[in-house]
Design an enzyme around this catalytic site. Structure first.
Site, mmCIF file in Angstrom:
data_model
loop_
_atom_site.group_PDB
_atom_site.id
_atom_site.type_symbol
_atom_site.label_atom_id
_atom_site.label_comp_id
_atom_site.label_asym_id
_atom_site.label_seq_id
_atom_site.Cartn_x
_atom_site.Cartn_y
_atom_site.Cartn_z
ATOM 1 C CE LYS A 60 6.342 6.751 4.209
ATOM 2 N NZ LYS A 60 7.293 6.262 5.206
ATOM 3 N NE ARG A 156 14.153 2.677 5.424
ATOM 4 C CZ ARG A 156 12.854 2.943 5.641
ATOM 5 N NH1 ARG A 156 11.928 2.351 4.920
ATOM 6 N NH2 ARG A 156 12.488 3.794 6.583
ATOM 7 C CG HIS A 186 11.785 3.895 10.482
ATOM 8 N ND1 HIS A 186 10.611 4.496 10.871
ATOM 9 C CD2 HIS A 186 11.449 3.000 9.514
ATOM 10 C CE1 HIS A 186 9.601 3.988 10.163
ATOM 11 N NE2 HIS A 186 10.092 3.087 9.341
ATOM 12 N NE ARG A 242 10.083 8.893 11.770
ATOM 13 C CZ ARG A 242 10.923 8.325 12.632
ATOM 14 N NH1 ARG A 242 11.570 9.053 13.516
ATOM 15 N NH2 ARG A 242 11.129 7.024 12.592
ATOM 16 C CE1 TYR A 288 -9.949 -8.940 -23.234
ATOM 17 C CE2 TYR A 288 -9.962 -7.842 -21.089
ATOM 18 C CZ TYR A 288 -9.930 -7.782 -22.475
ATOM 19 O OH TYR A 288 -9.881 -6.563 -23.090
ATOM 20 C CB CYS A 334 -11.250 -5.392 -18.120
ATOM 21 S SG CYS A 334 -12.389 -6.752 -18.446
ATOM 22 C CG MET A 335 -6.293 -1.015 -18.335
ATOM 23 S SD MET A 335 -5.441 -0.367 -19.779
ATOM 24 C CE MET A 335 -4.422 -1.736 -20.270
ATOM 25 C CG ASP A 336 -10.117 0.780 -19.092
ATOM 26 O OD1 ASP A 336 -9.170 1.409 -18.599
ATOM 27 O OD2 ASP A 336 -10.084 0.237 -20.208
HETATM 28 C C1 LIG Z 1 6.811 6.169 6.452
HETATM 29 C C2 LIG Z 1 7.612 6.501 7.644
HETATM 30 C C3 LIG Z 1 6.996 6.742 8.873
HETATM 31 C C4 LIG Z 1 5.510 6.537 9.112
HETATM 32 O O1 LIG Z 1 5.258 5.202 9.450
HETATM 33 P P1 LIG Z 1 3.767 4.699 9.764
HETATM 34 O O2 LIG Z 1 3.947 3.263 10.084
HETATM 35 O O3 LIG Z 1 2.984 4.921 8.526
HETATM 36 O O4 LIG Z 1 3.286 5.525 10.903
HETATM 37 C C5 LIG Z 1 7.787 7.159 9.925
HETATM 38 N N1 LIG Z 1 9.123 7.311 9.774
HETATM 39 C C6 LIG Z 1 9.750 7.075 8.616
HETATM 40 C C7 LIG Z 1 11.219 7.275 8.518
HETATM 41 C C8 LIG Z 1 9.026 6.654 7.520
HETATM 42 O O5 LIG Z 1 9.650 6.409 6.350
#
Ligand SMILES: *Cc1c(COP(=O)(O)O)cnc(C)c1O
Length: 395
Positions: A60, A156, A186, A242, A288, A334-336
């Site tokens: 992601k 969540r 999760h 995951r 700046y 700065c920005m750049d």
């Molecule tokens: C981002 C995410 C992960 C990965 O988690 P890490 O800590 O980066 O391994 C796993 N499951 C879900 C639902 C996530 O949103």
């Protein structure tokens, strides 16, 4: 993605390291993504998992800023069996790039968009009866695969009670094109030193799973573990892990880092070059607001990176590497552009390393995160697409 044609100004600098560069890069600041490190991290993780626990590569947010398409290809070649993203858009980018592996979307997708997901064989996450009712009204040319999310304490999204579970399962029998292929949860604190809340979540999950199996006697995939849980309890991760942050070679927390379950290799490094070097007498202001004044004759260098690249203003005072030595950022970023106090005169074009190794010195992602009082996850996501990603290693 990769082309060998085109005029690349820093090819001379990179060719020793066998870097293939993309067309049209003219700026002197770049991120290097070491795909071999990603391969290494996946293979080391794979070795600790039971044979029947597979890896979902979490890519992601453009693979945590590393670039989703090259990371996806590397992950799949290294043994990952599925990809996961947060948005349907992110999944479609992978399909457009010709990647045909299973993809799971973690985030909420509007019912109206589910036919697009089915068409592209993208698995969606759901957790609401009302959502299913809307989707059930649609007709699908291809089957729609779904994973059900359970909220066991993250607070969540997800189903929380057995009653909700029952209602959702009743709704699932209504459309012959819709298949439940997975359930997952999760963890909120799998990376903590104290694992009591993590264990509480696991207990809640097991209770829901027992009830689920009684109500739904069909085979499905079960997955619970992010990087932290997977590094710590690889044998208890059901069908998939995951794998996110640690696939990129970063530890989910200091606590997990100290345990050194696997010696990870960071994939991300960031470099620039001095574009201007000058001798400044004592008492002169830099940048700046004049927040920095030279106290003696000083060598001041300028590098072409700034907050417009996600190199945040709060990094004033942080040190980066030149000639294998830490050298401090002085004056406002700065920005750049950013100014550095140099220990001596260096020629324009000298390589600067902002994240990663230079000779024997290293600036870790964790050093940048600590300085900014945040977590390593946030840093590569914040370094934006204005800085080109250059891919190193086999693909
Ligand atoms: C981002 C995410 C992960 C990965 O988690 P890490 O800590 O980066 O391994 C796993 N499951 C879900 C639902 C996530 O949103």
């Amino acid at each position: 993605m990769i082309s060998e044609s085109g005029i690349i100004r820093h090819t001379h600098l990179l060719e020793k390291e066998r870097i293939v560069v993309t067309d049209g890069i003219f700026r002197d600041t770049w991120v290097e993504i070491d795909l071999n490190a990603i391969e290494y991290n996946i293979k080391r993780m794979r070795e600790t998992l039971p044979q029947d626990t597979n890896i979902i590569a979490v890519i992601k947010a453009d693979a945590y800023g590393h670039g989703s398409v090259p990371v996806a290809r590397t992950a799949l070649q290294s043994g990952a069996k599925m990809l996961a993203v947060a948005l349907l858009e992110e999944a479609l980018v992978l399909r457009e790039a010709g990647i045909d592996a299973p993809i799971l979307v973690f985030g909420w997708v509007a019912p109206e968009a589910t036919q697009i997901a089915a068409e592209a064989a993208i698995t969606l996450t759901f957790y609401q009866k009302e959502w299913l009712q809307e989707v059930n009204k649609l007709t699908f040319n291809k089957k729609l695969n779904l994973h059900m999310k359970w909220d066991t304490g993250m607070g969540r999204v997800g189903i929380r009670t057995e009653n909700e579970l029952k209602q959702v399962l009743d709704e699932l029998n209504c459309n012959p094109s819709i298949y439940l292929t997975g359930v997952y949860t999760h963890f909120a604190s799998a990376d903590d030193t104290d694992l009591s809340y993590f264990n509480e979540q696991r207990a809640r999950f097991e209770k829901l799973l027992t009830e689920f199996k009684r109500l739904w006697p069909h085979p499905i995939d079960v997955h619970i573990g992010n990087s932290a849980a997977s590094l710590r309890l690889p044998k208890e991760m059901y069908d998939y892990i995951r794998f996110g942050i640690s696939m990129y070679g970063l530890y989910p927390s200091k606590a997990v880092k100290q345990e050194e379950n696997i010696a990870l290799r960071p994939a991300f490094s960031m470099h620039s070059k001095l574009i201007h070097v000058k001798r400044v007498p004592a008492g002169e202001s830099i940048s700046y607001g004049g927040t920095y004044q030279t106290t003696t004759d000083e060598w001041i260098g300028t590098i072409p990176i700034g907050y417009g690249d996600g190199w945040l203003r709060k990094l004033q005072g942080f040190s980066i590497l030149i000639d294998g030595k830490p050298q401090q950022i002085v004056g406002r970023i700065c920005m750049d552009q950013t100014m550095i106090r140099l220990d001596k005169d260096y020629p324009v074009g000298t390589k600067v390393t902002l994240i990663g190794k230079q000779d024997h010195a290293v600036i870790e992602m964790d050093d940048v995160a600590d300085y900014l009082d945040t977590i390593n996850y946030e840093i590569p996501c914040t370094i934006n697409k204005r800085i080109p990603r250059i891919y190193k290693g086999s693909l």
